[in-house]
Design a protein around this motif. Sequence first.
Motif, mmCIF file in Angstrom:
data_model
loop_
_atom_site.group_PDB
_atom_site.id
_atom_site.type_symbol
_atom_site.label_atom_id
_atom_site.label_comp_id
_atom_site.label_asym_id
_atom_site.label_seq_id
_atom_site.Cartn_x
_atom_site.Cartn_y
_atom_site.Cartn_z
ATOM 1 N N UNK A 338 0.832 -1.203 0.000
ATOM 2 C CA UNK A 338 0.000 0.000 0.000
ATOM 3 C C UNK A 338 0.867 1.254 0.000
ATOM 4 N N UNK A 339 1.954 1.230 0.761
ATOM 5 C CA UNK A 339 2.873 2.379 0.753
ATOM 6 C C UNK A 339 3.439 2.599 -0.644
ATOM 7 N N UNK A 340 3.743 1.504 -1.334
ATOM 8 C CA UNK A 340 4.248 1.619 -2.702
ATOM 9 C C UNK A 340 3.223 2.222 -3.645
ATOM 10 N N UNK A 341 1.989 1.781 -3.511
ATOM 11 C CA UNK A 341 0.936 2.339 -4.366
ATOM 12 C C UNK A 341 0.791 3.838 -4.126
ATOM 13 N N UNK A 342 0.936 4.234 -2.872
ATOM 14 C CA UNK A 342 0.766 5.642 -2.518
ATOM 15 C C UNK A 342 1.935 6.485 -3.029
ATOM 16 N N UNK A 343 3.141 5.984 -2.821
ATOM 17 C CA UNK A 343 4.313 6.780 -3.196
ATOM 18 C C UNK A 343 4.453 6.878 -4.711
ATOM 19 N N UNK A 358 11.004 -4.213 -0.204
ATOM 20 C CA UNK A 358 10.870 -4.639 -1.597
ATOM 21 C C UNK A 358 9.404 -4.671 -2.013
ATOM 22 N N UNK A 359 8.509 -4.898 -1.052
ATOM 23 C CA UNK A 359 7.076 -4.858 -1.364
ATOM 24 C C UNK A 359 6.622 -3.425 -1.673
ATOM 25 N N UNK A 360 7.308 -2.428 -1.102
ATOM 26 C CA UNK A 360 7.014 -1.035 -1.469
ATOM 27 C C UNK A 360 7.339 -0.838 -2.948
ATOM 28 N N UNK A 361 8.511 -1.317 -3.349
ATOM 29 C CA UNK A 361 8.906 -1.215 -4.757
ATOM 30 C C UNK A 361 7.910 -1.933 -5.662
ATOM 31 N N UNK A 362 7.505 -3.120 -5.253
ATOM 32 C CA UNK A 362 6.551 -3.895 -6.046
ATOM 33 C C UNK A 362 5.224 -3.157 -6.171
ATOM 34 N N UNK A 371 9.627 1.189 -13.937
ATOM 35 C CA UNK A 371 10.626 0.347 -13.286
ATOM 36 C C UNK A 371 11.998 0.997 -13.251
ATOM 37 N N UNK A 372 12.310 1.822 -14.253
ATOM 38 C CA UNK A 372 13.631 2.450 -14.264
ATOM 39 C C UNK A 372 13.738 3.588 -13.250
ATOM 40 N N UNK A 373 12.633 3.864 -12.549
ATOM 41 C CA UNK A 373 12.658 4.882 -11.491
ATOM 42 C C UNK A 373 12.547 4.258 -10.103
ATOM 43 N N UNK A 374 12.677 2.951 -10.049
ATOM 44 C CA UNK A 374 12.601 2.227 -8.776
ATOM 45 C C UNK A 374 13.879 1.419 -8.607
ATOM 46 N N UNK A 375 14.559 1.622 -7.473
ATOM 47 C CA UNK A 375 15.801 0.898 -7.192
ATOM 48 C C UNK A 375 15.680 0.242 -5.820
ATOM 49 N N UNK A 376 15.985 -1.044 -5.769
ATOM 50 C CA UNK A 376 15.868 -1.825 -4.541
ATOM 51 C C UNK A 376 17.256 -2.103 -3.972
#
Length: 436
Positions: A338-343, A358-362, A371-376
């Motif tokens: 949910x935090x990922x969806x919000x951010x 990693x679930x935030x990223x997902x 995807x190129x704006x998300x780094x885990x």
Amino acid sequence: MKEYAKFVTVYILTKLSKLILKKYKPKIVVVTGSVGKTSTKDAIYTAISPFAHVRKSEKSYNSEIGIPLTILGAPNGWSNPSVWLANILGGISLVLFKHKYPEWLVLEVGVGKPGDMKKIASWLRSDVVVITHFGTVPVHIEFFASKSEIVKEKKQLINTLKKDGLLLLHSEDKDVHDLKHEFGHLNVRTYGFGDVADIKGTMPQIIYEMGARGKDVPVGMSFRVDISGNSVPINITGGLGMGHLSGPLAGIALVVDQKWNIVEASKAFEEFVLPQARMRLVEGREGSTIIDDTYNSSPAALRASIDMLGSVETKGRKIAVLGDMLELGKHTEEEHLEAGRRVSKVASILYTVGPRAEFIAKGAIEAGLSEDRVVVFRSLKDAIETIRDIIGDTDVILVKGSQSMRMERLVEAIMAHPENKANLLCRQEEEWLKRV
């Protein structure tokens, strides 16, 4: 043996605290909730300081040992027996001899597991109880069967209230506001930014100033307090977030109850120093601005932080660096998603730190963030090495994670003046710095 020594120390300090309170009879304000306890405690202290000699809990001294330390006015001895002995002797001196003692104490009260509040409520008697915010999934919920169990645990603090005491409730949290009906026989006031509040805040907005590079940068927030047809402005500098505004509202509510001057109280906030690492603004490298929210993380607090990042106006990028949220139990995966969806709706770039994050990223990618704006990152060290090199002029960087993620180390690496870290960042005490 170590646990036994701790038990004996807590027992002695608690006994001394009871005797000190009985002797000096200070007015006692206790603050609890799942979000916003420390900032509210600090704000109440600021609001009533012009009118009385007052002491507050230092930092987050909110446990069965932190509360007696505040009552004694003593430091945390950590693992140093000589400091604990000095604390005990100081407490004995307060009991045996006449000292100048505060007229008011503002105490933060937290719980980590079932039964914690009962221990404190069994001996503490208060004049004011303040309940801030529970949130949908409160921090420490891993150790409770449900949210309702946390609410049940924390509302035990209301039992400490004296017959003529004041109960202050944050009206924007339904579970908190509903306590007004359950405890309607008490003197109850509500505060918040909605129409149902008795002490109502209006017109919240971010304050901007010209930065060193000639660009507008956020420096704080302002709002107005509406009381009985009157409106009083309050400015808070050094941080962002509605949490920094609800605390002053609670403070003003107490000032109103005591029939003190609200204009004088509002001016006291001109010198208000916000608690470290709770949506504090820190000057970053390369003309950037850091929103340092690294003290801890929970679903409600993280949502508020992300929303505030979205509200900031900047010509640069909005970068979110989010670490694991801990102690969520069965809620862990969904709350990070949910935090990922919000951010995804507010961040230009998202960096996550830790396996749970990693679930935030997902969640962010599933919600449409490229995807190129998300780094885990699995480790904070790797995150620091990368993020330190990508910061640019007017970027706004939100940094947040649970306590044990030690996200303040990232803030240190990207702040413009790390030589000031002891005054600006959390967990800078020697005991913390020794930890891996």
